[in-house]
Design a protein around this motif. Structure first.
Motif, PDB file in Angstrom:
ATOM      1  N   GLU A 107       0.987  -3.824  18.614  1.00 33.94           N
ATOM      2  CA  GLU A 107       1.425  -3.762  17.212  1.00 33.94           C
ATOM      3  C   GLU A 107       1.298  -5.127  16.535  1.00 33.94           C
ATOM      4  O   GLU A 107       0.927  -5.230  15.372  1.00 33.94           O
ATOM      5  N   VAL A 108       1.620  -6.185  17.285  1.00 34.28           N
ATOM      6  CA  VAL A 108       1.553  -7.548  16.739  1.00 34.28           C
ATOM      7  C   VAL A 108       0.112  -7.907  16.400  1.00 34.28           C
ATOM      8  O   VAL A 108      -0.174  -8.492  15.345  1.00 34.28           O
ATOM      9  N   GLU A 109      -0.810  -7.562  17.302  1.00 36.35           N
ATOM     10  CA  GLU A 109      -2.229  -7.871  17.081  1.00 36.35           C
ATOM     11  C   GLU A 109      -2.795  -7.078  15.898  1.00 36.35           C
ATOM     12  O   GLU A 109      -3.580  -7.604  15.104  1.00 36.35           O
ATOM     13  N   ILE A 110      -2.383  -5.809  15.774  1.00 35.68           N
ATOM     14  CA  ILE A 110      -2.824  -4.988  14.633  1.00 35.68           C
ATOM     15  C   ILE A 110      -2.292  -5.583  13.329  1.00 35.68           C
ATOM     16  O   ILE A 110      -3.006  -5.695  12.342  1.00 35.68           O
ATOM     17  N   ARG A 111      -1.040  -6.033  13.366  1.00 33.20           N
ATOM     18  CA  ARG A 111      -0.413  -6.657  12.184  1.00 33.20           C
ATOM     19  C   ARG A 111      -1.179  -7.923  11.770  1.00 33.20           C
ATOM     20  O   ARG A 111      -1.368  -8.192  10.580  1.00 33.20           O
ATOM     21  N   ALA A 112      -1.607  -8.714  12.784  1.00 31.45           N
ATOM     22  CA  ALA A 112      -2.335  -9.961  12.500  1.00 31.45           C
ATOM     23  C   ALA A 112      -3.649  -9.669  11.777  1.00 31.45           C
ATOM     24  O   ALA A 112      -4.009 -10.357  10.818  1.00 31.45           O
ATOM     25  N   VAL A 113      -4.366  -8.623  12.224  1.00 34.23           N
ATOM     26  CA  VAL A 113      -5.629  -8.247  11.568  1.00 34.23           C
ATOM     27  C   VAL A 113      -5.341  -7.769  10.148  1.00 34.23           C
ATOM     28  O   VAL A 113      -6.023  -8.156   9.190  1.00 34.23           O
ATOM     29  N   ARG A 114      -4.312  -6.922   9.995  1.00 36.84           N
ATOM     30  CA  ARG A 114      -3.959  -6.401   8.670  1.00 36.84           C
ATOM     31  C   ARG A 114      -3.608  -7.537   7.702  1.00 36.84           C
ATOM     32  O   ARG A 114      -4.073  -7.593   6.577  1.00 36.84           O
ATOM     33  N   ASP A 115      -2.767  -8.483   8.180  1.00 37.38           N
ATOM     34  CA  ASP A 115      -2.360  -9.604   7.321  1.00 37.38           C
ATOM     35  C   ASP A 115      -3.556 -10.449   6.908  1.00 37.38           C
ATOM     36  O   ASP A 115      -3.670 -10.843   5.751  1.00 37.38           O
ATOM     37  N   SER A 116      -4.439 -10.732   7.872  1.00 39.27           N
ATOM     38  CA  SER A 116      -5.638 -11.526   7.565  1.00 39.27           C
ATOM     39  C   SER A 116      -6.481 -10.834   6.505  1.00 39.27           C
ATOM     40  O   SER A 116      -6.970 -11.463   5.573  1.00 39.27           O
ATOM     41  N   ALA A 117      -6.654  -9.512   6.654  1.00 36.09           N
ATOM     42  CA  ALA A 117      -7.476  -8.745   5.711  1.00 36.09           C
ATOM     43  C   ALA A 117      -6.825  -8.707   4.324  1.00 36.09           C
ATOM     44  O   ALA A 117      -7.513  -8.864   3.305  1.00 36.09           O
ATOM     45  N   GLU A 118      -5.501  -8.535   4.289  1.00 34.44           N
ATOM     46  CA  GLU A 118      -4.806  -8.486   3.003  1.00 34.44           C
ATOM     47  C   GLU A 118      -4.848  -9.833   2.285  1.00 34.44           C
ATOM     48  O   GLU A 118      -5.046  -9.911   1.080  1.00 34.44           O
ATOM     49  N   HIS A 119      -4.686 -10.920   3.061  1.00 37.44           N
ATOM     50  CA  HIS A 119      -4.760 -12.262   2.464  1.00 37.44           C
ATOM     51  C   HIS A 119      -6.168 -12.569   1.969  1.00 37.44           C
ATOM     52  O   HIS A 119      -6.345 -13.392   1.073  1.00 37.44           O
ATOM     53  N   ALA A 120      -7.166 -11.934   2.584  1.00 41.67           N
ATOM     54  CA  ALA A 120      -8.564 -12.153   2.166  1.00 41.67           C
ATOM     55  C   ALA A 120      -8.952 -11.259   0.986  1.00 41.67           C
ATOM     56  O   ALA A 120     -10.097 -11.222   0.575  1.00 41.67           O
TER      57      ALA A 120
END
Length: 339
Positions: free
Chosen positions: A113-126
């Motif tokens: 879940e943490v790793e999925i969250r990291a990808v989601r956050d990176s994509a949203e910030h981009a």
């Protein structure tokens, strides 16, 4: 995209080794997952191929980063900046405004879940407004041309840069899967270690990658054998230049232990497969995708070991990218996308 189009749809295969972006059924970015940053200000200097040219050749004021390790984000800031850079490349021409982005991103099936969250956050910030995620083996299966919604068992083995994803798919879902952190980067590391130990020569990660591409093999006997590859590097003891010819048989011996781990993971996934689906897999064969599928003799070695036919995807490197592109066009149809 039209002049007044406010939403841009992009499908991203965010890989440890390469990042591929498709937009409107066209592959618009196919670049190494590398970014170069100014070590003092953290300003982005280059992404993709240009950054890879700098990799392992920099001075203290420049740092080159591979933001993903073993399929997951290891450097959050660098990953976000790299995604931004690639999206800018994909957009092409300058715009008066930044469109909101609808993204589908491929992620390893073993992600926490943490790793999925990291990808989601990176994509949203981009710049991502709607971010969907699809597990890489599912995307690879779609990219290979398998009907993932059919009531039939299919097995896909996606050997990437950081992880090997093995999944049995039926009725639009993953029935059993295995994600191991043993893939292309580990094979490269094996070659670096082998050259140091066996030939007493120091080679870089990039040189080891070239050795793998030119004489990498999973078998010690090949019908269409490549010529020996000449490696140049410094002697570990004297630092004098050396020239060492390397044969594919040597590399096959050196990679044997790592390939055995991939074999064991495939057998483990088969073990967990229900009998009805197992029968389908024996009938249909197992599909190989990802850069690792291009290793010479791998399909034959696996076929001889398991007595099941192995098919290499038509374009193994881009199978996940094609699959994420199809998932993007059919977001409403595919209920396995993670929102």
């Amino acid at each position: 995209m039209g002049l007044f189009s406010f939403t841009q749809e992009v499908a991203i295969d965010l890989g440890t080794a390469n990042t591929i972006i498709t937009c409107n059924d066209k592959m618009v970015v196919d670049e190494p997952s590398v970014i170069a940053l100014d070590a003092r200000s953290d300003k982005v200097l280059a992404v993709g191929k240009v950054a890879r040219e700098m990799y392992e050749k920099t001075h203290p004021n420049i740092r080159t980063v591979r933001p993903l390790r073993e399929g997951v984000i290891a450097d959050f800031y660098a990953a976000e900046q790299m995604i931004r850079g690639f999206i800018k490349m994909a957009s092409g021409r300058k715009r008066w405004f930044a469109p909101s982005l609808r993204m589908v991103i491929g992620i390893p099936s073993g992600s926490t879940e943490v790793e999925i969250r990291a990808v989601r956050d990176s994509a949203e910030h981009a710049g991502g407004r709607d971010v969907y995620m699809v597990f890489e083996p599912m995307a690879a299966a779609i990219g290979v041309g398998i009907d993932v919604l059919a009531p039939e068992g299919n097995m896909i083995v996606d050997i990437g840069g950081g992880t090997t994803e093995i999944a049995v798919i039926s009725l639009g879902g993953i029935v059993s899967n295995k994600s191991i952190r043993m893939a292309g980067d580990d094979l490269t590391a094996d070659i670096v270690e082998y050259m140091r130990r066996q030939h007493n020569v120091k080679v870089s990660e990039r040189m080891a990658e070239r050795i793998k591409i030119n004489v990498g093999s999973a078998l010690t006997v090949l019908e269409d054998a490549p010529e020996d590859y000449v490696v140049h590097g410094p002697n570990q003891m004297t630092a004098l230049p050396m020239e060492v010819p390397v044969s594919y048989q040597e590399i096959a011996h050196c990679l044997d232990k790592s390939i055995s781990k991939i074999e064991a993971a495939i057998l483990s996934a088969l073990e967990q497969t229900p009998p009805e689906l197992y029968a389908d897999i024996v009938k249909n064969g197992i599909y190989l995708a990802g850069g690792g599928a291009m290793l010479r003799g791998l399909d034959k070695r696996l076929r001889d070991k398991m007595n099941i036919q192995f098919h290499i995807a038509e374009d193994p490197l881009h199978a996940v990218a094609k699959g994420t592109g199809v998932a993007l066009k059919n977001i409403e149809k595919f209920n396995f996308l993670i929102r």
